[in-house]
Design a protein around this motif. Sequence first.
Motif, mmCIF file in Angstrom:
data_model
loop_
_atom_site.group_PDB
_atom_site.id
_atom_site.type_symbol
_atom_site.label_atom_id
_atom_site.label_comp_id
_atom_site.label_asym_id
_atom_site.label_seq_id
_atom_site.Cartn_x
_atom_site.Cartn_y
_atom_site.Cartn_z
ATOM 1 N N GLY A 14 -2.185 20.581 -13.495
ATOM 2 C CA GLY A 14 -2.319 21.408 -12.292
ATOM 3 C C GLY A 14 -2.784 20.631 -11.065
ATOM 4 N N HIS A 15 -3.052 19.374 -11.219
ATOM 5 C CA HIS A 15 -3.529 18.558 -10.097
ATOM 6 C C HIS A 15 -2.453 17.623 -9.548
ATOM 7 C CE1 HIS A 15 -7.598 19.884 -10.868
ATOM 8 N NE2 HIS A 15 -7.460 19.561 -12.156
ATOM 9 N N ALA A 16 -1.214 17.896 -9.849
ATOM 10 C CA ALA A 16 -0.111 17.010 -9.475
ATOM 11 C C ALA A 16 -0.035 16.708 -7.978
ATOM 12 C CB ALA A 16 1.215 17.572 -9.971
ATOM 13 N N PRO A 17 -0.156 17.708 -7.089
ATOM 14 C CA PRO A 17 -0.035 17.372 -5.657
ATOM 15 C C PRO A 17 -1.073 16.333 -5.218
ATOM 16 C CG PRO A 17 0.125 19.740 -5.954
ATOM 17 C CD PRO A 17 -0.264 19.158 -7.275
ATOM 18 N N TYR A 18 -2.303 16.497 -5.665
ATOM 19 C CA TYR A 18 -3.345 15.542 -5.285
ATOM 20 C C TYR A 18 -3.091 14.175 -5.933
ATOM 21 C CZ TYR A 18 -7.687 12.982 -5.313
ATOM 22 O OH TYR A 18 -8.622 11.991 -5.187
ATOM 23 N N ALA A 22 -1.909 10.842 -3.839
ATOM 24 C CA ALA A 22 -2.824 9.695 -3.817
ATOM 25 C C ALA A 22 -2.111 8.428 -4.257
ATOM 26 C CB ALA A 22 -4.035 9.965 -4.712
ATOM 27 N N TRP A 23 -1.303 8.530 -5.316
ATOM 28 C CA TRP A 23 -0.525 7.371 -5.754
ATOM 29 C C TRP A 23 0.458 6.938 -4.666
ATOM 30 C CZ3 TRP A 23 -0.924 3.902 -9.468
ATOM 31 C CH2 TRP A 23 -1.704 4.189 -10.578
ATOM 32 N N GLY A 24 1.112 7.908 -4.035
ATOM 33 C CA GLY A 24 2.086 7.591 -2.986
ATOM 34 C C GLY A 24 1.439 6.905 -1.790
ATOM 35 N N VAL A 25 0.316 7.418 -1.346
ATOM 36 C CA VAL A 25 -0.386 6.811 -0.212
ATOM 37 C C VAL A 25 -0.847 5.399 -0.578
ATOM 38 C CG1 VAL A 25 -2.482 6.961 1.204
ATOM 39 C CG2 VAL A 25 -1.065 8.980 0.857
ATOM 40 N N THR A 26 -1.371 5.228 -1.777
ATOM 41 C CA THR A 26 -1.829 3.915 -2.220
ATOM 42 C C THR A 26 -0.676 2.919 -2.255
ATOM 43 O OG1 THR A 26 -3.594 4.920 -3.519
ATOM 44 C CG2 THR A 26 -2.964 2.658 -4.093
ATOM 45 N N LEU A 27 0.438 3.321 -2.832
ATOM 46 C CA LEU A 27 1.605 2.439 -2.897
ATOM 47 C C LEU A 27 2.090 2.088 -1.496
ATOM 48 C CD1 LEU A 27 3.725 0.966 -4.596
ATOM 49 C CD2 LEU A 27 5.048 3.085 -4.594
ATOM 50 N N PHE A 28 2.159 3.081 -0.616
ATOM 51 C CA PHE A 28 2.587 2.840 0.760
ATOM 52 C C PHE A 28 1.674 1.826 1.451
ATOM 53 C CE2 PHE A 28 1.980 3.781 5.263
ATOM 54 C CZ PHE A 28 3.247 3.466 5.733
ATOM 55 N N LEU A 29 0.350 2.007 1.306
ATOM 56 C CA LEU A 29 -0.588 1.093 1.957
ATOM 57 C C LEU A 29 -0.493 -0.325 1.397
ATOM 58 C CD1 LEU A 29 -3.701 3.402 2.363
ATOM 59 C CD2 LEU A 29 -2.134 2.604 4.144
ATOM 60 N N LEU A 30 -0.295 -0.453 0.106
ATOM 61 C CA LEU A 30 -0.128 -1.783 -0.485
ATOM 62 C C LEU A 30 1.137 -2.468 0.039
ATOM 63 C CD1 LEU A 30 -1.192 -1.157 -4.184
ATOM 64 C CD2 LEU A 30 -2.361 -2.598 -2.505
ATOM 65 N N LEU A 31 2.232 -1.728 0.067
ATOM 66 C CA LEU A 31 3.483 -2.297 0.577
ATOM 67 C C LEU A 31 3.380 -2.628 2.062
ATOM 68 C CD1 LEU A 31 6.102 -0.072 -1.276
ATOM 69 C CD2 LEU A 31 5.496 -2.461 -1.753
ATOM 70 N N ALA A 32 2.741 -1.754 2.836
ATOM 71 C CA ALA A 32 2.563 -2.004 4.267
ATOM 72 C C ALA A 32 1.697 -3.241 4.494
ATOM 73 C CB ALA A 32 1.945 -0.789 4.947
ATOM 74 N N SER A 33 0.685 -3.428 3.661
ATOM 75 C CA SER A 33 -0.186 -4.600 3.781
ATOM 76 C C SER A 33 0.577 -5.885 3.506
ATOM 77 C CB SER A 33 -1.359 -4.456 2.814
ATOM 78 O OG SER A 33 -2.186 -5.573 2.862
ATOM 79 N N VAL A 34 1.395 -5.887 2.472
ATOM 80 C CA VAL A 34 2.207 -7.062 2.149
ATOM 81 C C VAL A 34 3.198 -7.331 3.273
ATOM 82 C CG1 VAL A 34 3.987 -7.946 0.581
ATOM 83 C CG2 VAL A 34 1.930 -6.851 -0.337
ATOM 84 N N TRP A 35 3.854 -6.303 3.756
ATOM 85 C CA TRP A 35 4.823 -6.447 4.846
ATOM 86 C C TRP A 35 4.148 -7.016 6.093
ATOM 87 C CZ3 TRP A 35 4.903 -3.831 9.574
ATOM 88 C CH2 TRP A 35 6.021 -4.088 10.374
ATOM 89 N N HIS A 36 2.981 -6.475 6.445
ATOM 90 C CA HIS A 36 2.266 -6.926 7.635
ATOM 91 C C HIS A 36 1.832 -8.386 7.501
ATOM 92 C CE1 HIS A 36 -1.216 -7.157 10.435
ATOM 93 N NE2 HIS A 36 -0.350 -6.533 11.206
ATOM 94 N N ALA A 37 1.351 -8.775 6.337
ATOM 95 C CA ALA A 37 0.937 -10.166 6.112
ATOM 96 C C ALA A 37 2.128 -11.111 6.250
ATOM 97 C CB ALA A 37 0.296 -10.312 4.739
ATOM 98 N N ARG A 38 3.264 -10.713 5.716
ATOM 99 C CA ARG A 38 4.465 -11.550 5.826
ATOM 100 C C ARG A 38 4.923 -11.664 7.275
ATOM 101 N NH1 ARG A 38 7.948 -11.994 0.912
ATOM 102 N NH2 ARG A 38 9.607 -12.137 2.442
#
Length: 77
Positions: A14-18, A22-38
């Motif tokens: 029942g906690h799927a949206p949260y 959270a996983w989606g935001v985390t993945l996005f931030l990790l990818l954005a960080s790698v992209w920005h560093a490159r």
Amino acid sequence: MAFTSFADFIAMGGHAPYVWSAWGVTLFLLLASVWHARLERRQLIKGLKRRDRREQTHQDNAAVAGNAAAGGGHHDT
């Protein structure tokens, strides 16, 4: 926590949206960080190459001016 089916896993009790947001935001931030560093690395290298070319041109011009001032120019007469 054990799940009886894949659908139960996706529903996350029942906690799927949260959980999945959270996983989606985390993945996005990790990818954005790698992209920005490159991107920053690419810009840094580009700037260093530009500065090196500029300094090399300045040194070449100074050497030519030094040779001309010292009478080092070769003239055929």
